[in-house]
Design an enzyme around this catalytic site. Structure first.
Site, PDB file in Angstrom:
ATOM      1  N   ASP A  40       0.790  -1.246   0.000  1.00 40.89           N
ATOM      2  CA  ASP A  40       0.000   0.000   0.000  1.00 40.89           C
ATOM      3  C   ASP A  40       0.819   1.292   0.000  1.00 40.89           C
ATOM      4  O   ASP A  40       0.479   2.237   0.734  1.00 40.89           O
ATOM      5  CB  ASP A  40      -0.968   0.008   1.202  1.00 40.89           C
TER       6      ASP A  40
ATOM      7  N   ASP B 287      -4.654  -0.639  -1.666  1.00 40.03           N
ATOM      8  CA  ASP B 287      -5.986  -0.438  -1.133  1.00 40.03           C
ATOM      9  C   ASP B 287      -6.798   0.146  -2.299  1.00 40.03           C
ATOM     10  O   ASP B 287      -6.351   1.109  -2.931  1.00 40.03           O
ATOM     11  CB  ASP B 287      -5.866   0.584   0.010  1.00 40.03           C
TER      12      ASP B 287
ATOM     13  N   HIS C 120     -10.569   1.030  -2.999  1.00 42.59           N
ATOM     14  CA  HIS C 120     -11.957   1.088  -2.527  1.00 42.59           C
ATOM     15  C   HIS C 120     -12.913   1.731  -3.532  1.00 42.59           C
ATOM     16  O   HIS C 120     -12.547   2.702  -4.191  1.00 42.59           O
ATOM     17  CB  HIS C 120     -12.026   1.937  -1.249  1.00 42.59           C
TER      18      HIS C 120
ATOM     19  N   HIS D 209     -10.425   7.294   1.218  1.00 38.99           N
ATOM     20  CA  HIS D 209      -9.028   7.166   0.780  1.00 38.99           C
ATOM     21  C   HIS D 209      -8.935   6.054  -0.262  1.00 38.99           C
ATOM     22  O   HIS D 209      -9.766   5.150  -0.282  1.00 38.99           O
ATOM     23  CB  HIS D 209      -8.122   6.829   1.980  1.00 38.99           C
TER      24      HIS D 209
ATOM     25  N   LYS E 277      -6.994  -4.781  -3.172  1.00 36.04           N
ATOM     26  CA  LYS E 277      -7.755  -5.370  -2.067  1.00 36.04           C
ATOM     27  C   LYS E 277      -8.797  -4.407  -1.540  1.00 36.04           C
ATOM     28  O   LYS E 277      -8.723  -3.207  -1.818  1.00 36.04           O
ATOM     29  CB  LYS E 277      -6.809  -5.794  -0.945  1.00 36.04           C
TER      30      LYS E 277
ATOM     31  N   CYS F 238      -2.341  -2.594   7.505  1.00 37.01           N
ATOM     32  CA  CYS F 238      -2.216  -3.526   6.374  1.00 37.01           C
ATOM     33  C   CYS F 238      -0.932  -4.341   6.388  1.00 37.01           C
ATOM     34  O   CYS F 238      -0.935  -5.496   5.965  1.00 37.01           O
ATOM     35  CB  CYS F 238      -2.411  -2.772   5.070  1.00 37.01           C
TER      36      CYS F 238
HETATM   37  C1  VGL Z   1      -4.893   0.916   5.588  1.00 37.55           C
HETATM   38  C2  VGL Z   1      -6.330   2.051   6.962  1.00 37.55           C
HETATM   39  C3  VGL Z   1      -7.346   1.931   6.054  1.00 37.55           C
HETATM   40  C4  VGL Z   1      -3.509   0.404   5.327  1.00 37.55           C
HETATM   41  C5  VGL Z   1      -5.897   0.780   4.655  1.00 37.55           C
HETATM   42  O1  VGL Z   1      -3.120   0.246   4.152  1.00 37.55           O
HETATM   43  O2  VGL Z   1      -2.773   0.160   6.317  1.00 37.55           O
HETATM   44  N1  VGL Z   1      -5.113   1.547   6.733  1.00 37.55           N
HETATM   45  N2  VGL Z   1      -7.112   1.292   4.896  1.00 37.55           N
HETATM   46 ZN    ZN Z   2      -8.516   1.376   3.294  1.00 36.53          ZN
END
Ligand code: VGL
Ligand code: ZN
Length: 193
Positions: free
Chosen positions: A15, A57, A59, A76, A101, A140
């Site tokens: 990420d 990430d 979404h 985000h 993901k 993550c």
């Molecule tokens: C993550 C918070 C929300 C991460 C992803 O990549 O650690 N943290 N979504």
């Molecule tokens: Zn996230």
């Protein structure tokens, strides 16, 4: 300890996206500092023909983890947005694999293994040993490492290539990952030929 990345290892870059960097929508303090050490590893793995996997990430705009839907996070890493892009300085060589993901509107997933084919990709390639870096340590990175250990992978967490949102949470996550069998290594302990 010193460790050689041998026998078909994989580098898992977790990420490293704009929204998790300082100035992004869900910033990890000093999150951008993972880029330089990761690029060293990425170059080495690319040169050796080793596996390099990037998780991201990814979404939908109305994701369940967003505050507007009662979740804990500001919006985000929305699919296709600038914030979901990798850090502009992160090297992404040809042939690298990208695993998206938490793509379902009603389900969150911190682990790169959750709801993805990451385990299948690694098994197909005969990978047993993982090197992991990225953000955020206590979300993550932690979830990905703990899943990898449960799945039987040997996991090296590259200490100087991870950053957390909160120092206490980060320390707790490191202790937990080690307790579950991960090995913390610094970049200068990895023997890059
Ligand atoms: C993550 C918070 C929300 C991460 C992803 O990549 O650690 N943290 N979504
Ligand atoms: Zn996230």
């Amino acid at each position: 300890m010193r460790v050689a990345p041998v026998r078909n290892p994989a580098l898992i870059v977790v990420d490293v996206q704009r929204d998790f960097m300082p100035g992004g929508a869900l910033p990890v303090p000093r999150g951008d500092e993972v880029v330089a050490p990761l690029n060293v590893l990425i170059s080495h793995f690319a040169r050796e023909g080793f596996n390099i996997i990037y998780t991201r990430d990814w979404h939908p705009p109305d994701h369940v983890s967003f505050k507007q839907r009662g979740g804990p996070w500001p919006p985000h890493c929305v699919q296709g947005s600038e914030g979901a892009e990798f850090h502009p300085d992160l090297e992404v060589p040809e042939g690298a694999i990208i695993v998206s993901k938490a793509t379902d509107r009603d389900r969150d997933a911190y682990s790169g293994f959750e709801g993805t084919n990451l385990n299948e990709i690694l098994r197909e390639r005969g990978v047993r040993r993982l090197f992991v870096g990225g953000v955020a340590t206590e979300y993550c990175v932690r979830a990905t490492v703990l899943d990898a250990l449960k799945l039987g992978y040997e996991v090296f967490v590259v200490e100087d290539a991870i950053r957390g949102i909160d120092p206490e949470g980060e320390e707790r996550a490191k202790t937990e990952m080690v307790k579950e069998g991960a090995v913390l290594v610094r970049l200068d302990e990895i023997l890059l030929g």
